[in-house]
Write a protein that holds these residues in place. Structure first.
Motif, PDB file in Angstrom:
ATOM      1  N   LYS A  29       0.846  -1.341   0.139  1.00 25.85           N
ATOM      2  CA  LYS A  29      -0.054   0.186   0.124  1.00 25.85           C
ATOM      3  C   LYS A  29       1.010   1.177   0.001  1.00 25.85           C
ATOM      4  N   GLN A  30       2.062   1.209   0.615  1.00 25.12           N
ATOM      5  CA  GLN A  30       2.943   2.503   0.873  1.00 25.12           C
ATOM      6  C   GLN A  30       3.455   2.773  -0.646  1.00 25.12           C
ATOM      7  N   TYR A  31       3.345   1.991  -1.720  1.00 27.57           N
ATOM      8  CA  TYR A  31       3.841   2.315  -2.992  1.00 27.57           C
ATOM      9  C   TYR A  31       2.791   2.508  -4.074  1.00 27.57           C
ATOM     10  N   ARG A  32       1.525   2.208  -3.558  1.00 31.92           N
ATOM     11  CA  ARG A  32       0.231   2.566  -4.517  1.00 31.92           C
ATOM     12  C   ARG A  32       0.180   3.840  -4.767  1.00 31.92           C
ATOM     13  N   GLY A  36      -2.597   9.604  -8.091  1.00 34.56           N
ATOM     14  CA  GLY A  36      -1.468   9.530  -9.264  1.00 34.56           C
ATOM     15  C   GLY A  36      -0.067   9.563  -8.572  1.00 34.56           C
ATOM     16  N   VAL A  37      -0.228   9.636  -7.290  1.00 32.13           N
ATOM     17  CA  VAL A  37       1.441   9.886  -6.650  1.00 32.13           C
ATOM     18  C   VAL A  37       1.357   8.669  -5.374  1.00 32.13           C
ATOM     19  N   PRO A  38       2.564   8.035  -5.468  1.00 28.83           N
ATOM     20  CA  PRO A  38       2.679   6.943  -4.484  1.00 28.83           C
ATOM     21  C   PRO A  38       2.611   7.541  -3.283  1.00 28.83           C
ATOM     22  N   VAL A  39       2.056   6.789  -2.281  1.00 28.34           N
ATOM     23  CA  VAL A  39       1.559   6.988  -0.857  1.00 28.34           C
ATOM     24  C   VAL A  39       2.988   7.564  -0.036  1.00 28.34           C
ATOM     25  N   LEU A  40       3.984   6.530  -0.257  1.00 31.49           N
ATOM     26  CA  LEU A  40       5.189   6.926   0.452  1.00 31.49           C
ATOM     27  C   LEU A  40       5.998   8.337  -0.163  1.00 31.49           C
ATOM     28  N   GLN A  41       5.854   8.269  -1.547  1.00 33.86           N
ATOM     29  CA  GLN A  41       6.553   9.844  -1.949  1.00 33.86           C
ATOM     30  C   GLN A  41       5.698  10.908  -1.459  1.00 33.86           C
ATOM     31  N   ARG A  42       4.428  10.606  -1.135  1.00 34.32           N
ATOM     32  CA  ARG A  42       3.673  11.675  -0.701  1.00 34.32           C
ATOM     33  C   ARG A  42       4.012  12.321   0.803  1.00 34.32           C
ATOM     34  N   THR A  43       4.086  11.242   1.485  1.00 34.28           N
ATOM     35  CA  THR A  43       4.249  11.387   3.003  1.00 34.28           C
ATOM     36  C   THR A  43       5.802  11.879   3.060  1.00 34.28           C
ATOM     37  N   LEU A  44       7.085  11.577   2.296  1.00 32.90           N
ATOM     38  CA  LEU A  44       8.218  12.045   2.409  1.00 32.90           C
ATOM     39  C   LEU A  44       8.235  13.354   1.699  1.00 32.90           C
ATOM     40  N   ALA A  46       5.835  15.618   2.030  1.00 29.66           N
ATOM     41  CA  ALA A  46       5.253  16.669   2.896  1.00 29.66           C
ATOM     42  C   ALA A  46       6.482  16.996   3.930  1.00 29.66           C
ATOM     43  N   PHE A  47       6.937  16.022   4.325  1.00 33.35           N
ATOM     44  CA  PHE A  47       8.352  16.310   5.482  1.00 33.35           C
ATOM     45  C   PHE A  47       9.407  17.330   4.656  1.00 33.35           C
ATOM     46  N   ILE A  48      10.014  16.753   3.778  1.00 34.17           N
ATOM     47  CA  ILE A  48      11.022  17.421   3.052  1.00 34.17           C
ATOM     48  C   ILE A  48      10.557  18.820   2.797  1.00 34.17           C
ATOM     49  N   ALA A  49       9.273  19.138   2.386  1.00 29.75           N
ATOM     50  CA  ALA A  49       8.923  20.479   2.221  1.00 29.75           C
ATOM     51  C   ALA A  49       8.840  21.311   3.280  1.00 29.75           C
ATOM     52  N   MET A  50       8.829  20.786   4.708  1.00 34.70           N
ATOM     53  CA  MET A  50       8.628  21.869   5.790  1.00 34.70           C
ATOM     54  C   MET A  50      10.081  22.079   6.232  1.00 34.70           C
ATOM     55  N   PRO A  51      10.006  23.649   6.398  1.00 36.60           N
ATOM     56  CA  PRO A  51      11.472  24.203   6.739  1.00 36.60           C
ATOM     57  C   PRO A  51      11.921  23.832   8.004  1.00 36.60           C
ATOM     58  N   GLU A  52      10.790  23.394   8.879  1.00 35.64           N
ATOM     59  CA  GLU A  52      11.232  22.809  10.360  1.00 35.64           C
ATOM     60  C   GLU A  52      11.906  21.476  10.239  1.00 35.64           C
ATOM     61  N   VAL A  53      12.034  20.824   9.468  1.00 34.24           N
ATOM     62  CA  VAL A  53      12.569  19.414   9.328  1.00 34.24           C
ATOM     63  C   VAL A  53      13.789  19.579   8.588  1.00 34.24           C
ATOM     64  N   ASP A  54      14.906  18.950   9.302  1.00 37.73           N
ATOM     65  CA  ASP A  54      16.036  19.124   8.564  1.00 37.73           C
ATOM     66  C   ASP A  54      16.347  17.935   7.826  1.00 37.73           C
ATOM     67  N   LEU A 116      -1.460  12.545   4.414  1.00 38.29           N
ATOM     68  CA  LEU A 116      -2.264  13.801   4.663  1.00 38.29           C
ATOM     69  C   LEU A 116      -1.651  14.726   5.556  1.00 38.29           C
ATOM     70  N   VAL A 117      -0.464  14.313   6.336  1.00 36.54           N
ATOM     71  CA  VAL A 117       0.019  14.894   7.279  1.00 36.54           C
ATOM     72  C   VAL A 117       0.277  16.251   7.046  1.00 36.54           C
ATOM     73  N   SER A 118      -0.196  17.511   7.976  1.00 28.59           N
ATOM     74  CA  SER A 118      -0.118  18.925   7.737  1.00 28.59           C
ATOM     75  C   SER A 118       1.084  19.440   8.619  1.00 28.59           C
ATOM     76  N   ALA A 119       1.273  20.729   7.990  1.00 32.72           N
ATOM     77  CA  ALA A 119       2.501  21.452   8.783  1.00 32.72           C
ATOM     78  C   ALA A 119       1.821  21.964  10.013  1.00 32.72           C
ATOM     79  N   GLU A 120       0.454  21.994  10.325  1.00 31.61           N
ATOM     80  CA  GLU A 120       0.134  22.424  11.350  1.00 31.61           C
ATOM     81  C   GLU A 120       0.388  21.306  12.738  1.00 31.61           C
ATOM     82  N   ILE A 121       0.050  19.981  12.122  1.00 33.38           N
ATOM     83  CA  ILE A 121       0.067  19.078  13.209  1.00 33.38           C
ATOM     84  C   ILE A 121       1.516  18.857  13.680  1.00 33.38           C
ATOM     85  N   VAL A 122       2.618  18.978  12.614  1.00 26.96           N
ATOM     86  CA  VAL A 122       4.021  18.968  12.783  1.00 26.96           C
ATOM     87  C   VAL A 122       4.420  20.003  13.821  1.00 26.96           C
TER      88      VAL A 122
END
Ligand code: MG
Length: 397
Positions: A29-32, A36-44, A46-54, A116-122
């Motif tokens: 499921k994480q590669y499905r 149109g975008v694989p689940v794992l790619q979406r999750t990764l 989302a975090f790569i895009a957050m400036p707070e994440v190194d 679907l994790v959001s910046a607000e939660i992080v």
């Protein structure tokens, strides 16, 4: 506030991920793809895009190295994946251990199946880490919760106001959770989340706001729900395209026009079935997508398209719209010829085109005209078709 490489996210993707299948899809499921975008790619991402994440560290199943490589992800924040183990707890420990050289201050542990994790939660979790060594995002339980010992009768009603559903990312002081996980690994039982490891180790676990949108993809229905949430986010734009085609007559006994056979003492000449109407519609869709023309996708010199059913071409263009998360709004076709008479066939043609494009025939207009005996169509040397297509696509810029 979070300087240097002080916040690292471990994305746990080491499960076999077969439970959300059920439709014969062989991919974990994480590669499905999700919209149109694989689940794992979406999750990764989302975090790569957050400036707070190194840094972001994926923990994957040892058998999934090829699947992960196929995602084609490259980013300065993305660490090479580490192999997980048979249990979730073991996989998290593998990730935590691999981070030792980076010595982060905080680590967030995220399930790959929550794309679907959001910046607000992080941000809420990171804020909580300033005062607590462990932070758990939660949502209130809205259903009344019953306790049952035998699965058949109610033993008690819980006070739902004291109950919360745990989500990820769960945030931790890195040295504290690494030590807790190492100790927990010596136990025989298994903890189902990292906050439970922290609780067991005596760390204070603070609550932070989660979100009902931050759903975990577990069952097949969850994918459909997540796609609806994602589509609701996307701004759509309307595009139009136009198409034009001509085919000459040659001796014969029927023509293929708009995907149906129409008896006629001539036939249309061409490499494929010479369906001039479907060719114009196909080009109109490619035009709306900015995807070249029919000759680019189906080269006329290629012997495999000799005598081909032009429905194949139109279906391909229609599927490109869908695969980009769009939809066909309407198609409009005009056929120019003296003969045969098109009018009586219009309902069948609309039905057929709607079927090929998987849209309602009410979205397909078919018109016919003569050229008043002028020009090559007037001399009955061939047929002209003109088409327009309107499609709705997710905005990309
Ligand atoms: Mg053509």
């Amino acid at each position: 506030m979070y300087r240097g490489q002080s916040v690292v996210v471990i994305v746990v993707a080491a499960g076999q991920g077969t439970r959300a299948g059920g439709d014969g899809n062989p991919l974990p499921k994480q590669y499905r793809p999700l919209a149109g975008v694989p689940v794992l790619q979406r999750t990764l991402s989302a975090f790569i895009a957050m400036p707070e994440v190194d840094l972001v560290l994926p923990v994957i199943h040892p058998d999934h190295a090829g699947l992960f490589a196929a995602l084609g992800l490259a980013d300065a924040k993305l660490l090479p994946p580490v192999a997980g183990s048979a249990t979730r707890q073991g996989s998290v420990l593998a990730g935590l251990s691999a981070l030792e050289p980076h010595a982060p201050r905080y680590v967030l542990v995220q399930d790959a199946a929550r794309p679907l994790v959001s910046a607000e939660i992080v941000l809420g979790v990171l804020a909580g880490l300033e005062n607590s060594p462990a932070v758990l995002p939660v949502i209130p339980v809205t259903d009344t919760i019953k306790r049952s010992a035998d699965g058949a009768t109610v033993a008690a009603t819980e006070d739902r106001h004291t109950l919360f559903a745990a989500q990820t990312p769960q945030g931790f002081d890195y040295p504290a959770i690494l030590a807790a996980h190492r100790r927990a690994a010596t136990l025989s039982g298994e903890f189902t989340d990292d906050a439970a490891v922290a609780e067991w180790a005596g760390l204070k676990v603070a609550l932070a706001p989660g979100s009902s949108r931050n759903l975990k993809l577990t069952l097949p229905d969850d994918f459909a729900r997540a796609e609806r949430l994602l589509h609701g986010d996307r701004q759509m734009e309307t595009r139009i395209g136009s198409g034009f085609d001509v085919h000459p007559f040659e001796p014969g006994d029927f023509i293929t026009l708009g995907g149906i056979r129409i008896p006629h003492p001539k036939r249309l000449q061409g490499h494929s079935d010479a369906d001039v109407a479907l060719h114009a519609l196909t080009d109109a869709l490619y035009g709306a997508l900015g995807e070249g023309d029919i000759g680019r996708h189906f080269p006329p010199g290629d012997p495999q398209w000799r005598g081909a059913d032009s429905a194949t071409f139109l279906a391909h263009a229609a599927e490109m719209v869908t695969s980009r998360g769009g939809r066909i709004v309407n198609l409009d076709l005009t056929v120019v010829c003296e003969a045969p008479r098109i009018g009586p066939h219009v309902p069948d043609i609309r039905e057929r085109i709607g079927g090929i494009c998987k849209i309602s025939p009410s979205r397909v207009a078919v018109k016919a005209t003569t050229s008043e005996r002028l020009g090559f169509t007037g001399r009955e040397e061939g047929i002209v078709a003109l088409a327009s297509a309107s499609v709705e696509l997710p905005r990309e810029d």
